[in-house]
Design a protein around this motif. Structure first.
Motif, PDB file in Angstrom:
ATOM      1  N   GLN A 185      10.856   8.640  23.351  1.00  0.00           N
ATOM      2  CA  GLN A 185      11.521   9.251  22.201  1.00  0.00           C
ATOM      3  C   GLN A 185      10.623   9.238  20.967  1.00  0.00           C
ATOM      4  OE1 GLN A 185      15.356   7.409  21.516  1.00  0.00           O
ATOM      5  NE2 GLN A 185      15.888   7.505  23.682  1.00  0.00           N
ATOM      6  N   ALA A 186       9.788   8.216  20.849  1.00  0.00           N
ATOM      7  CA  ALA A 186       8.923   8.077  19.675  1.00  0.00           C
ATOM      8  C   ALA A 186       7.515   8.598  19.908  1.00  0.00           C
ATOM      9  CB  ALA A 186       8.849   6.609  19.250  1.00  0.00           C
ATOM     10  N   TYR A 187       7.045   8.545  21.150  1.00  0.00           N
ATOM     11  CA  TYR A 187       5.695   8.967  21.497  1.00  0.00           C
ATOM     12  C   TYR A 187       5.757   9.827  22.754  1.00  0.00           C
ATOM     13  CZ  TYR A 187       4.266   5.037  18.554  1.00  0.00           C
ATOM     14  OH  TYR A 187       4.099   4.159  17.509  1.00  0.00           O
ATOM     15  N   ARG A 188       4.953  10.857  22.792  1.00  0.00           N
ATOM     16  CA  ARG A 188       4.776  11.573  24.049  1.00  0.00           C
ATOM     17  C   ARG A 188       3.941  10.690  24.960  1.00  0.00           C
ATOM     18  NH1 ARG A 188       4.748  16.326  26.887  1.00  0.00           N
ATOM     19  NH2 ARG A 188       3.028  16.412  28.394  1.00  0.00           N
ATOM     20  N   LEU A 189       4.521  10.225  26.037  1.00  0.00           N
ATOM     21  CA  LEU A 189       3.765   9.439  27.005  1.00  0.00           C
ATOM     22  C   LEU A 189       2.770  10.347  27.716  1.00  0.00           C
ATOM     23  CD1 LEU A 189       6.538   7.136  28.515  1.00  0.00           C
ATOM     24  CD2 LEU A 189       4.675   6.485  26.981  1.00  0.00           C
ATOM     25  N   GLU A 190       1.606   9.784  28.003  1.00  0.00           N
ATOM     26  CA  GLU A 190       0.539  10.554  28.626  1.00  0.00           C
ATOM     27  C   GLU A 190       0.012   9.818  29.848  1.00  0.00           C
ATOM     28  OE1 GLU A 190      -0.173  13.469  27.758  1.00  0.00           O
ATOM     29  OE2 GLU A 190       0.426  13.681  25.655  1.00  0.00           O
ATOM     30  N   PRO A 191      -0.557  10.554  30.815  1.00  0.00           N
ATOM     31  CA  PRO A 191      -1.209   9.883  31.935  1.00  0.00           C
ATOM     32  C   PRO A 191      -2.256   8.899  31.423  1.00  0.00           C
ATOM     33  CG  PRO A 191      -1.042  12.237  32.351  1.00  0.00           C
ATOM     34  CD  PRO A 191      -0.627  12.027  30.922  1.00  0.00           C
ATOM     35  N   GLY A 192      -2.256   7.713  31.981  1.00  0.00           N
ATOM     36  CA  GLY A 192      -3.171   6.671  31.528  1.00  0.00           C
ATOM     37  C   GLY A 192      -2.513   5.619  30.675  1.00  0.00           C
ATOM     38  N   ASP A 193      -1.308   5.897  30.162  1.00  0.00           N
ATOM     39  CA  ASP A 193      -0.594   4.883  29.392  1.00  0.00           C
ATOM     40  C   ASP A 193      -0.113   3.762  30.313  1.00  0.00           C
ATOM     41  OD1 ASP A 193      -0.927   6.256  27.017  1.00  0.00           O
ATOM     42  OD2 ASP A 193       1.049   7.221  27.090  1.00  0.00           O
ATOM     43  N   LEU A 194      -0.118   2.552  29.786  1.00  0.00           N
ATOM     44  CA  LEU A 194       0.404   1.382  30.490  1.00  0.00           C
ATOM     45  C   LEU A 194       1.554   0.812  29.679  1.00  0.00           C
ATOM     46  CD1 LEU A 194      -2.905  -0.512  31.427  1.00  0.00           C
ATOM     47  CD2 LEU A 194      -1.533   0.964  32.918  1.00  0.00           C
ATOM     48  N   ILE A 195       2.616   0.401  30.385  1.00  0.00           N
ATOM     49  CA  ILE A 195       3.748  -0.262  29.741  1.00  0.00           C
ATOM     50  C   ILE A 195       3.871  -1.657  30.339  1.00  0.00           C
ATOM     51  CG2 ILE A 195       6.205  -0.229  29.258  1.00  0.00           C
ATOM     52  CD1 ILE A 195       6.157   2.794  29.548  1.00  0.00           C
ATOM     53  N   TYR A 196       3.675  -2.667  29.491  1.00  0.00           N
ATOM     54  CA  TYR A 196       3.890  -4.061  29.878  1.00  0.00           C
ATOM     55  C   TYR A 196       5.363  -4.366  29.599  1.00  0.00           C
ATOM     56  CZ  TYR A 196      -1.120  -5.112  30.452  1.00  0.00           C
ATOM     57  OH  TYR A 196      -2.424  -5.161  30.903  1.00  0.00           O
ATOM     58  N   THR A 197       6.122  -4.760  30.618  1.00  0.00           N
ATOM     59  CA  THR A 197       7.587  -4.688  30.566  1.00  0.00           C
ATOM     60  C   THR A 197       8.280  -5.962  30.117  1.00  0.00           C
ATOM     61  OG1 THR A 197       7.737  -5.234  32.928  1.00  0.00           O
ATOM     62  CG2 THR A 197       7.654  -2.886  32.338  1.00  0.00           C
ATOM     63  N   GLY A 198       7.541  -6.951  29.625  1.00  0.00           N
ATOM     64  CA  GLY A 198       8.172  -8.176  29.152  1.00  0.00           C
ATOM     65  C   GLY A 198       7.957  -9.335  30.104  1.00  0.00           C
ATOM     66  N   THR A 199       8.268 -10.530  29.627  1.00  0.00           N
ATOM     67  CA  THR A 199       7.955 -11.755  30.376  1.00  0.00           C
ATOM     68  C   THR A 199       9.177 -12.636  30.538  1.00  0.00           C
ATOM     69  OG1 THR A 199       6.277 -13.514  30.538  1.00  0.00           O
ATOM     70  CG2 THR A 199       7.320 -13.218  28.393  1.00  0.00           C
ATOM     71  N   PRO A 200       9.294 -13.343  31.662  1.00  0.00           N
ATOM     72  CA  PRO A 200      10.387 -14.307  31.817  1.00  0.00           C
ATOM     73  C   PRO A 200      10.120 -15.584  31.017  1.00  0.00           C
ATOM     74  CG  PRO A 200       9.023 -14.278  33.786  1.00  0.00           C
ATOM     75  CD  PRO A 200       8.499 -13.195  32.880  1.00  0.00           C
ATOM     76  N   ALA A 201      11.081 -16.480  31.050  1.00  0.00           N
ATOM     77  CA  ALA A 201      10.961 -17.743  30.323  1.00  0.00           C
ATOM     78  C   ALA A 201       9.824 -18.589  30.891  1.00  0.00           C
ATOM     79  CB  ALA A 201      12.273 -18.520  30.400  1.00  0.00           C
ATOM     80  N   GLY A 202       9.363 -19.534  30.073  1.00  0.00           N
ATOM     81  CA  GLY A 202       8.357 -20.485  30.515  1.00  0.00           C
ATOM     82  C   GLY A 202       6.999 -20.279  29.914  1.00  0.00           C
ATOM     83  N   VAL A 203       6.892 -19.442  28.875  1.00  0.00           N
ATOM     84  CA  VAL A 203       5.584 -19.225  28.253  1.00  0.00           C
ATOM     85  C   VAL A 203       5.076 -20.526  27.642  1.00  0.00           C
ATOM     86  CG1 VAL A 203       6.119 -16.816  27.795  1.00  0.00           C
ATOM     87  CG2 VAL A 203       6.575 -18.515  26.030  1.00  0.00           C
ATOM     88  N   GLY A 204       3.760 -20.629  27.532  1.00  0.00           N
ATOM     89  CA  GLY A 204       3.194 -21.853  26.993  1.00  0.00           C
ATOM     90  C   GLY A 204       1.700 -21.747  26.794  1.00  0.00           C
ATOM     91  N   PRO A 205       1.084 -22.818  26.272  1.00  0.00           N
ATOM     92  CA  PRO A 205      -0.322 -22.767  25.880  1.00  0.00           C
ATOM     93  C   PRO A 205      -1.279 -23.027  27.037  1.00  0.00           C
ATOM     94  CG  PRO A 205       0.600 -24.886  25.288  1.00  0.00           C
ATOM     95  CD  PRO A 205       1.738 -24.077  25.846  1.00  0.00           C
ATOM     96  N   VAL A 206      -2.498 -22.530  26.855  1.00  0.00           N
ATOM     97  CA  VAL A 206      -3.589 -22.819  27.785  1.00  0.00           C
ATOM     98  C   VAL A 206      -4.803 -23.261  26.982  1.00  0.00           C
ATOM     99  CG1 VAL A 206      -2.885 -21.345  29.700  1.00  0.00           C
ATOM    100  CG2 VAL A 206      -4.172 -20.357  27.802  1.00  0.00           C
ATOM    101  N   THR A 207      -5.744 -23.885  27.686  1.00  0.00           N
ATOM    102  CA  THR A 207      -6.966 -24.382  27.069  1.00  0.00           C
ATOM    103  C   THR A 207      -8.164 -23.939  27.910  1.00  0.00           C
ATOM    104  OG1 THR A 207      -6.768 -26.472  28.289  1.00  0.00           O
ATOM    105  CG2 THR A 207      -5.802 -26.400  26.078  1.00  0.00           C
TER     106      THR A 207
END
Length: 232
Positions: A185-207
């Motif tokens: 609705q806001a952008y014309r999607l084009e071939p080559g676009d990627l949509i990252y669809t969100g993450t489940p619980a449990g995010v955290g830090p790395v070193t």
């Protein structure tokens, strides 16, 4: 007229059937799993999706050792199902949205969480927290003709072999078809676009030296190692 300097090389993501997918833009959906919304201190009610963007240059392939980015002491992982758009369109009908999908991949939305929270608390954009070099590792893209359109199945992330995220794609608040329709609705999607669809619980830090593996049922893993801190 001649170029003032060499044009950047296109970002090409490998597919499971031996092709290269030219990456155009990244749209990243926020708080699309209720449990993750709660751990971020937000209400998980089914509000309209929201999203932020990343540069195509943030994409790096599975197997990469990525630098620990500058300006942060709280680098987080976020495991994601990634949708690769193969056919463009604007104001796409949800009933037709999946016909615009080329395929699916595992991926990571790496986040400078301290910078994200600082921006959020000041009512500012999240760019410095989300959009930086090597912030969007991506696994092999599998054509939908090979995988179908996943609506359920395990999504899991491990750090050094220890399970940190363990969810199911069925837990997404907004499914893939609705996400595609909304973004278009806001952008014309084009071939080559990627949509990252969100993450489940449990995010955290790395070193540095941590190994992160993202696994989604039916797709190839994304595997990265955190390297030394990048020069500021």
């Amino acid at each position: 007229m001649s170029l003032l300097f060499p044009a950047p090389e296109p970002v090409l993501a490998p597919t499971s059937d031996g092709h290269l997918f030219p990456v155009r833009r990244l749209f990243c959906i926020g708080r699309n799993y209720a449990a993750h919304a709660r751990e971020m201190g937000m209400d998980p009610d089914r509000e309209a999706p929201f999203y932020f963007t990343k540069w195509a240059e943030a994409v790096v392939p599975s197997g990469t050792t990525i630098c620990y980015p500058p300006l942060t002491s709280n680098l987080h992982y976020e495991a994601e199902l990634v949708v690769a758009i193969g056919r463009g369109g604007r104001n796409i009908d949800p009933a037709q949205a999946l016909s615009h999908v080329y395929g699916y991949a595992t991926g990571l939305d790496m986040t400078r969480r301290d910078l994200q929270f600082e921006a959020r608390d000041k009512g500012r954009p999240w760019d410095t927290g989300k959009n930086f070099e090597q912030a969007a590792p991506l696994g092999l893209i599998h054509p939908a003709s090979e995988t179908g359109h996943p609506t359920a199945g395990s999504i899991r992330l491990t750090v050094n072999g220890e399970v940190r995220q363990d969810g199911d794609l069925a837990e997404m608040i907004w499914p893939v078809a609705d996400i595609i329709a909304y973004v278009s609705q806001a952008y014309r999607l084009e071939p080559g676009d990627l949509i990252y669809t969100g993450t489940p619980a449990g995010v955290g830090p790395v070193t540095p030296e941590d190994e992160i593996v993202v696994s989604i049922a039916g797709l190839s893993d994304t595997r990265i190692t955190i390297g030394p801190r990048a020069e500021s």
